[in-house]
Design an enzyme around this catalytic site. Structure first.
Site, short mmCIF file in Angstrom:
data_model
loop_
_atom_site.label_atom_id
_atom_site.label_comp_id
_atom_site.label_asym_id
_atom_site.label_seq_id
_atom_site.Cartn_x
_atom_site.Cartn_y
_atom_site.Cartn_z
N SER A 124 8.49 -3.63 -0.31
CA SER A 124 9.21 -4.63 0.48
C SER A 124 9.72 -5.74 -0.43
O SER A 124 9.09 -6.05 -1.46
CB SER A 124 8.23 -5.21 1.50
OG SER A 124 8.69 -6.43 1.99
N TYR A 149 -0.16 -9.07 3.91
CA TYR A 149 0.77 -7.93 3.96
C TYR A 149 1.55 -7.81 2.64
O TYR A 149 1.58 -6.76 2.01
CB TYR A 149 1.75 -8.10 5.14
CG TYR A 149 2.90 -7.12 5.07
CD1 TYR A 149 2.70 -5.78 5.40
CD2 TYR A 149 4.18 -7.50 4.66
CE1 TYR A 149 3.74 -4.86 5.30
CE2 TYR A 149 5.22 -6.59 4.57
CZ TYR A 149 4.99 -5.28 4.90
OH TYR A 149 6.02 -4.36 4.80
N LYS A 153 1.37 -4.85 -0.54
CA LYS A 153 2.48 -4.09 -1.14
C LYS A 153 2.49 -4.30 -2.66
O LYS A 153 2.71 -3.37 -3.43
CB LYS A 153 3.81 -4.54 -0.54
CG LYS A 153 3.97 -4.22 0.94
CD LYS A 153 4.06 -2.73 1.17
CE LYS A 153 4.20 -2.37 2.63
NZ LYS A 153 4.07 -0.94 2.91
P1 NAD Z 1 6.21 1.51 11.79
O1 NAD Z 1 5.00 0.76 12.23
O2 NAD Z 1 7.23 1.85 12.80
O3 NAD Z 1 5.76 2.85 11.04
C1 NAD Z 1 4.52 2.99 10.38
C2 NAD Z 1 3.86 4.23 10.93
O4 NAD Z 1 2.61 4.44 10.27
C3 NAD Z 1 3.56 4.13 12.43
O5 NAD Z 1 4.08 5.29 13.05
C4 NAD Z 1 2.03 4.10 12.52
O6 NAD Z 1 1.56 4.73 13.69
C5 NAD Z 1 1.63 4.81 11.25
N1 NAD Z 1 0.34 4.40 10.67
C6 NAD Z 1 -0.12 3.14 10.46
N2 NAD Z 1 -1.32 3.18 9.85
C7 NAD Z 1 -1.62 4.50 9.66
C8 NAD Z 1 -2.72 5.18 9.07
N3 NAD Z 1 -3.76 4.51 8.58
N4 NAD Z 1 -2.70 6.54 9.04
C9 NAD Z 1 -1.65 7.24 9.56
N5 NAD Z 1 -0.58 6.62 10.12
C10 NAD Z 1 -0.57 5.28 10.17
O7 NAD Z 1 6.85 0.69 10.59
P2 NAD Z 1 8.24 0.86 9.84
O8 NAD Z 1 9.06 -0.31 10.15
O9 NAD Z 1 8.77 2.22 10.05
O10 NAD Z 1 7.74 0.69 8.33
C11 NAD Z 1 7.40 1.80 7.52
C12 NAD Z 1 6.92 1.28 6.19
O11 NAD Z 1 7.92 0.47 5.60
C13 NAD Z 1 5.66 0.42 6.27
O12 NAD Z 1 4.84 0.72 5.15
C14 NAD Z 1 6.20 -0.98 6.15
O13 NAD Z 1 5.26 -1.88 5.60
C15 NAD Z 1 7.38 -0.79 5.23
N6 NAD Z 1 8.40 -1.83 5.38
C16 NAD Z 1 8.94 -2.06 6.61
C17 NAD Z 1 9.90 -3.06 6.77
C18 NAD Z 1 10.48 -3.38 8.13
O14 NAD Z 1 11.02 -4.46 8.31
N7 NAD Z 1 10.42 -2.46 9.11
C19 NAD Z 1 10.30 -3.81 5.66
C20 NAD Z 1 9.74 -3.53 4.40
C21 NAD Z 1 8.79 -2.52 4.29
#
Ligand code: NAD
Ligand code: UDP
Length: 337
Positions: A124, A149, A153
């Site tokens: 991120s 958080y 990362k």
């Molecule tokens: P999201 O919450 O929609 O997707 C994450 C998925 O991981 C979910 O489906 C959840 O059920 C699953 N999950 C969580 N913990 C778990 C575990 N211990 N074992 C198995 N599954 C698990 O989030 P997203 O927006 O799709 O983000 C995906 C990744 O990208 C994350 O790592 C997030 O930190 C990173 N990210 C997201 C953003 C954003 O703004 N959406 C920005 C930067 C980075």
């Protein structure tokens, strides 16, 4: 040959699974459904006309990982699974470090036991911390994160770097996302936050559909052209395509490398509201509220490295982001429920 996608039922994961299936990859999804529903994958499969293997389970569960690695010929892992709410992470730091850091270590250990060494990680822009010069460039030292958080990362990026130094088989790309928004153009899959959204665009969309009364704009006295916060918004389908490019690039890198995935351009909160109103034809009532703790005034990506090395750049602008968000929200007023 198959790709394991952890967190593949979630927002960015589901769009990436669709892109992988569409280009003919075999996909295994591991998700504990803590922040997603099975419905997202059913819709992905319908759109792709092809199925992914779904395993409901946790990245911290070694037996589950062993079983997956033993049952499928997996060559690479795209690792989305984790917790992602910045505010919540300050209240529940241990849960965040356990899921995001320990979970990744367990996953890497089990990959190593299975002889799998190719890894794409969801990082991120938050790893640049509060004092990095804008735009953020990959050569800027990372650190100075302001939430558990963000620190989780940062820690995983360090772990990947150290592991790649120690084992020449291991290849990892960390993708530093800026602000993912939008939805697949079909309106079948999109962002479905639990409870009241933390992020700007889902909040705006829920105001427009009538689920929320009005948007609170967190501060209009920042040192930006209109006083509201500026971010680099990136269409989730562009972001998903970035993962495919990164996957194909793994064999070309020397151990570990990080890339920004952003548009390289910032929009203010007020510009986002105006663009959404234009795309949806709906009014988005708002009020100016106090600044949100920990928010930065403005940041955006220097997106040149991904362009040069991954041959990746965004192709969808603000109009597509707004059109596709509204299409998803209006077709699915209650999300996947
Ligand atoms: P999201 O919450 O929609 O997707 C994450 C998925 O991981 C979910 O489906 C959840 O059920 C699953 N999950 C969580 N913990 C778990 C575990 N211990 N074992 C198995 N599954 C698990 O989030 P997203 O927006 O799709 O983000 C995906 C990744 O990208 C994350 O790592 C997030 O930190 C990173 N990210 C997201 C953003 C954003 O703004 N959406 C920005 C930067 C980075
Ligand atoms: N924002 C806002 N009201 C909201 C949510 C967000 O004014 O209800 C602003 C926030 O202050 C920031 C921008 O919108 O300037 C993007 O916020 P978001 O939470 O989506 O992303 P992040 O802060 O993680 O970059």
């Amino acid at each position: 040959m198959a790709i394991l996608v952890t967190g593949g039922a979630g927002y960015i994961g589901s769009h990436t699974v669709l892109a992988l299936l569409e280009r003919g990859d075999d996909v295994i999804v591991l998700d504990n459904l803590s922040n997603a529903s099975r419905e997202s994958l059913s819709r992905v499969e319908k759109l792709a006309g092809k199925s992914a293997v779904f395993c409901e389970g946790d990245i911290l569960d070694r037996a589950c990982l062993r079983d997956i690695f033993a049952s499928h010929n997996i060559t690479a892992v795209i690792h989305f699974a984790g917790l992602k709410a910045v505010g919540e992470s300050t209240r529940k730091p241990l849960e965040y470090y356990e899921n995001n850091v320990s979970g990744t270590v367990v996953l890497l250990e089990e990959m190593r036991s299975a002889g799998i060494y190719q890894f794409i990680f969801s990082s991120s822009a938050t790893v640049y911390g509060a004092n990095a010069p804008v735009p953020y460039v990959e050569t800027t030292p990372i650190g100075g994160t302001t939430s558990p958080y963000g620190t989780s990362k940062l820690m995983v990026e360090q772990i990947l770097q150290d592991y790649a130094k120690a084992d020449c088989n291991f290849r990892a790309i960390a993708l530093r996302y800026f602000n993912p928004v939008g939805a697949h153009e079909s309106g079948e899959i999109g962002e479905d936050p639990n409870g009241i959204p933390n992020n700007l665009l889902p909040y705006i969309a829920q105001v427009a559909i009538g689920r929320l009364e009005k948007l609170g704009i967190f501060g209009d006295d920042y040192d930006t052209p209109d006083g509201t916060g500026v971010r680099d918004y990136i269409h989730v389908v562009d972001l998903a395509e970035g993962h495919l490019k990164a996957l194909d690039h793994l064999t070309a890198i020397d151990g570990y490398k990080a890339f920004n995935l952003g548009a390289g351009k910032g929009y203010s909160v007020l510009e986002m509201v105006k663009a959404f109103e234009h795309a949806s034809g709906r009014k988005v009532p708002y009020q100016i509220s106090p600044r949100r703790d920990g928010d930065l005034a403005a940041f955006w990506a220097d997106a040149a490295l991904a362009d040069q090395e991954l041959n990746w750049r965004v192709t969808r602008g603000i109009d597509a982001m707004m059109r596709d968000t509204w299409n998803w929200q209006s077709k699915n007023p209650q999300g996947y429920k």
